[in-house]
Scaffold this motif. Structure first.
Motif, PDB file in Angstrom:
ATOM      1  N   ALA A  38     -55.102 -74.429  30.933  1.00 53.49           N
ATOM      2  CA  ALA A  38     -53.721 -74.843  31.211  1.00 53.49           C
ATOM      3  C   ALA A  38     -53.134 -74.067  32.393  1.00 53.49           C
ATOM      4  N   ASP A  39     -53.761 -74.204  33.538  1.00 51.99           N
ATOM      5  CA  ASP A  39     -53.403 -73.417  34.723  1.00 51.99           C
ATOM      6  C   ASP A  39     -51.967 -73.614  35.197  1.00 51.99           C
ATOM      7  N   SER A  40     -51.378 -74.756  34.903  1.00 54.05           N
ATOM      8  CA  SER A  40     -50.016 -75.003  35.392  1.00 54.05           C
ATOM      9  C   SER A  40     -48.939 -74.525  34.411  1.00 54.05           C
ATOM     10  N   LEU A  41     -49.345 -74.109  33.210  1.00 56.18           N
ATOM     11  CA  LEU A  41     -48.374 -73.711  32.189  1.00 56.18           C
ATOM     12  C   LEU A  41     -47.770 -72.351  32.529  1.00 56.18           C
ATOM     13  N   TRP A  42     -46.434 -72.314  32.664  1.00 60.85           N
ATOM     14  CA  TRP A  42     -45.763 -71.053  32.952  1.00 60.85           C
ATOM     15  C   TRP A  42     -44.753 -70.678  31.870  1.00 60.85           C
ATOM     16  N   PHE A  43     -44.437 -71.606  30.942  1.00 55.75           N
ATOM     17  CA  PHE A  43     -43.441 -71.349  29.897  1.00 55.75           C
ATOM     18  C   PHE A  43     -43.993 -71.840  28.564  1.00 55.75           C
ATOM     19  N   LEU A  44     -44.038 -70.955  27.570  1.00 52.80           N
ATOM     20  CA  LEU A  44     -44.499 -71.314  26.235  1.00 52.80           C
ATOM     21  C   LEU A  44     -43.467 -70.849  25.221  1.00 52.80           C
ATOM     22  N   SER A  45     -42.885 -71.806  24.512  1.00 57.94           N
ATOM     23  CA  SER A  45     -41.872 -71.505  23.505  1.00 57.94           C
ATOM     24  C   SER A  45     -42.338 -72.043  22.163  1.00 57.94           C
ATOM     25  N   LEU A  46     -42.496 -71.140  21.210  1.00 59.29           N
ATOM     26  CA  LEU A  46     -42.887 -71.487  19.848  1.00 59.29           C
ATOM     27  C   LEU A  46     -41.778 -70.982  18.936  1.00 59.29           C
ATOM     28  N   ARG A  47     -40.960 -71.914  18.425  1.00 64.25           N
ATOM     29  CA  ARG A  47     -39.779 -71.526  17.660  1.00 64.25           C
ATOM     30  C   ARG A  47     -39.705 -72.278  16.339  1.00 64.25           C
ATOM     31  N   ASN A  48     -39.448 -71.536  15.285  1.00 69.45           N
ATOM     32  CA  ASN A  48     -39.244 -72.096  13.957  1.00 69.45           C
ATOM     33  C   ASN A  48     -40.407 -72.994  13.535  1.00 69.45           C
ATOM     34  N   LEU A  49     -41.600 -72.458  13.666  1.00 71.65           N
ATOM     35  CA  LEU A  49     -42.800 -73.199  13.300  1.00 71.65           C
ATOM     36  C   LEU A  49     -43.419 -72.619  12.043  1.00 71.65           C
ATOM     37  N   ALA A  50     -43.990 -73.477  11.229  1.00 65.62           N
ATOM     38  CA  ALA A  50     -44.806 -73.031  10.100  1.00 65.62           C
ATOM     39  C   ALA A  50     -46.254 -73.194  10.547  1.00 65.62           C
ATOM     40  N   ILE A  51     -46.815 -72.117  11.080  1.00 64.07           N
ATOM     41  CA  ILE A  51     -48.176 -72.170  11.608  1.00 64.07           C
ATOM     42  C   ILE A  51     -49.015 -71.091  10.943  1.00 64.07           C
ATOM     43  N   SER A  52     -50.316 -71.317  10.894  1.00 63.47           N
ATOM     44  CA  SER A  52     -51.195 -70.353  10.248  1.00 63.47           C
ATOM     45  C   SER A  52     -51.638 -69.253  11.201  1.00 63.47           C
ATOM     46  N   ASP A  53     -51.455 -69.466  12.478  1.00 58.77           N
ATOM     47  CA  ASP A  53     -51.875 -68.482  13.470  1.00 58.77           C
ATOM     48  C   ASP A  53     -51.204 -68.813  14.791  1.00 58.77           C
ATOM     49  N   VAL A  54     -51.221 -67.879  15.713  1.00 55.91           N
ATOM     50  CA  VAL A  54     -50.751 -68.158  17.061  1.00 55.91           C
ATOM     51  C   VAL A  54     -51.934 -68.683  17.862  1.00 55.91           C
ATOM     52  N   PRO A  55     -51.683 -69.300  18.997  1.00 52.61           N
ATOM     53  CA  PRO A  55     -52.797 -69.857  19.771  1.00 52.61           C
ATOM     54  C   PRO A  55     -53.845 -68.781  20.080  1.00 52.61           C
ATOM     55  N   ARG A  56     -55.078 -69.060  19.695  1.00 50.43           N
ATOM     56  CA  ARG A  56     -56.163 -68.099  19.910  1.00 50.43           C
ATOM     57  C   ARG A  56     -56.512 -67.948  21.387  1.00 50.43           C
ATOM     58  N   ASP A  57     -56.203 -68.970  22.167  1.00 52.91           N
ATOM     59  CA  ASP A  57     -56.549 -68.921  23.585  1.00 52.91           C
ATOM     60  C   ASP A  57     -55.341 -68.565  24.455  1.00 52.91           C
ATOM     61  N   LEU A  58     -54.343 -67.917  23.859  1.00 54.30           N
ATOM     62  CA  LEU A  58     -53.147 -67.503  24.583  1.00 54.30           C
ATOM     63  C   LEU A  58     -53.500 -66.686  25.824  1.00 54.30           C
ATOM     64  N   ASN A  59     -54.477 -65.828  25.705  1.00 54.95           N
ATOM     65  CA  ASN A  59     -54.857 -64.938  26.800  1.00 54.95           C
ATOM     66  C   ASN A  59     -55.509 -65.685  27.969  1.00 54.95           C
ATOM     67  N   ASN A  60     -55.802 -66.971  27.802  1.00 60.14           N
ATOM     68  CA  ASN A  60     -56.378 -67.779  28.888  1.00 60.14           C
ATOM     69  C   ASN A  60     -55.328 -68.379  29.810  1.00 60.14           C
ATOM     70  N   LEU A  61     -54.065 -68.265  29.455  1.00 54.50           N
ATOM     71  CA  LEU A  61     -52.992 -68.909  30.220  1.00 54.50           C
ATOM     72  C   LEU A  61     -52.583 -68.004  31.378  1.00 54.50           C
ATOM     73  N   LYS A  62     -53.397 -67.961  32.381  1.00 52.30           N
ATOM     74  CA  LYS A  62     -53.292 -66.981  33.472  1.00 52.30           C
ATOM     75  C   LYS A  62     -51.983 -67.051  34.256  1.00 52.30           C
ATOM     76  N   ASN A  63     -51.305 -68.194  34.283  1.00 51.00           N
ATOM     77  CA  ASN A  63     -50.071 -68.325  35.046  1.00 51.00           C
ATOM     78  C   ASN A  63     -48.820 -68.294  34.174  1.00 51.00           C
ATOM     79  N   LEU A  64     -48.998 -67.953  32.904  1.00 51.60           N
ATOM     80  CA  LEU A  64     -47.868 -67.908  31.983  1.00 51.60           C
ATOM     81  C   LEU A  64     -46.903 -66.801  32.394  1.00 51.60           C
ATOM     82  N   LYS A  65     -45.619 -67.163  32.526  1.00 50.38           N
ATOM     83  CA  LYS A  65     -44.585 -66.198  32.917  1.00 50.38           C
ATOM     84  C   LYS A  65     -43.659 -65.857  31.767  1.00 50.38           C
ATOM     85  N   ASN A  66     -43.461 -66.793  30.834  1.00 49.95           N
ATOM     86  CA  ASN A  66     -42.486 -66.595  29.758  1.00 49.95           C
ATOM     87  C   ASN A  66     -43.079 -66.981  28.412  1.00 49.95           C
ATOM     88  N   ILE A  67     -42.922 -66.089  27.434  1.00 45.60           N
ATOM     89  CA  ILE A  67     -43.323 -66.364  26.053  1.00 45.60           C
ATOM     90  C   ILE A  67     -42.109 -66.182  25.162  1.00 45.60           C
TER      91      ILE A  67
END
Length: 185
Positions: A38-67
């Motif tokens: 996801a090279d173009s992804l710069w913003f990731l917002s995860l809010r009020n979710l019922a999830i079993s885990d966070v994205p395992r490949d989060l560290n692959n989002l090299k251009n991410l600026k905001n979490i």
């Protein structure tokens, strides 16, 4: 995708799209989709979710600026590793602690986050330190509310720090902050 509590899966085909922002709010996801590179992804917002885990490949989002990781019902002792995310400018982690989960006792080491400008951690009653914060030379804002700090994080050398707010912690004494010439009090 917002306010779809019946939506419990999102296909992994997200990784084939050139998304710049992902904002997921109030969903009952049973699993999180693979984000891939996801090279173009710069913003990731995860809010009020019922999830079993966070994205395992989060560290692959090299251009991410905001979490934004806010009030999610996930029980993890440690927030995921972000050491490969060298473009990060803002991390906002808000727990729900008393009712649900999403209270981290440990953050990843932030030593190589030289572009990080804002770190906000709220309602993480088990969080007592921020490893590597002393190397975040670009940090301008540090907010730590309702955490378990018994001493101020190592901020004495962060010359760009302008906004420092520490509320609801167990701090017993403050270090000398005289070297923080840009700090607004």
């Amino acid at each position: 995708v917002k306010d779809c509590p019946q939506l419990n899966t999102i296909p992994s085909l997200l990784q084939n799209l050139e998304l710049e922002q992902i904002d997921l709010f109030n969903l009952d996801l049973t699993s999180f989709p693979t984000l891939g590179q996801a090279d173009s992804l710069w913003f990731l917002s995860l809010r009020n979710l019922a999830i079993s885990d966070v994205p395992r490949d989060l560290n692959n989002l090299k251009n991410l600026k905001n979490i934004l990781f806010v009030e999610n019902e996930v029980e993890l002792p440690k927030f995921p590793n972000v050491d490969s995310l060298l473009e990060l400018e803002s991390i906002n982690i808000r727990g729900i602690d008393s009712a649900g989960f999403s209270s981290f006792s440990e953050l990843p080491n932030l030593s190589n986050q030289t572009k990080l400008r804002s770190l906000q951690v709220y309602q993480n009653s088990k969080l007592g330190e921020i490893p590597g914060i002393e190397n975040c030379d670009s940090l301008r804002t540090l907010l730590a509310w309702s955490c378990a700090f018994d001493s101020l994080p190592k901020v004495e050398n962060l010359e760009n720090l302008v906004d420092l707010r520490i509320y609801g912690n167990e701090i017993k004494q403050l270090p000398n902050l005289g070297s923080l010439i840009n700090l607004e009090i």
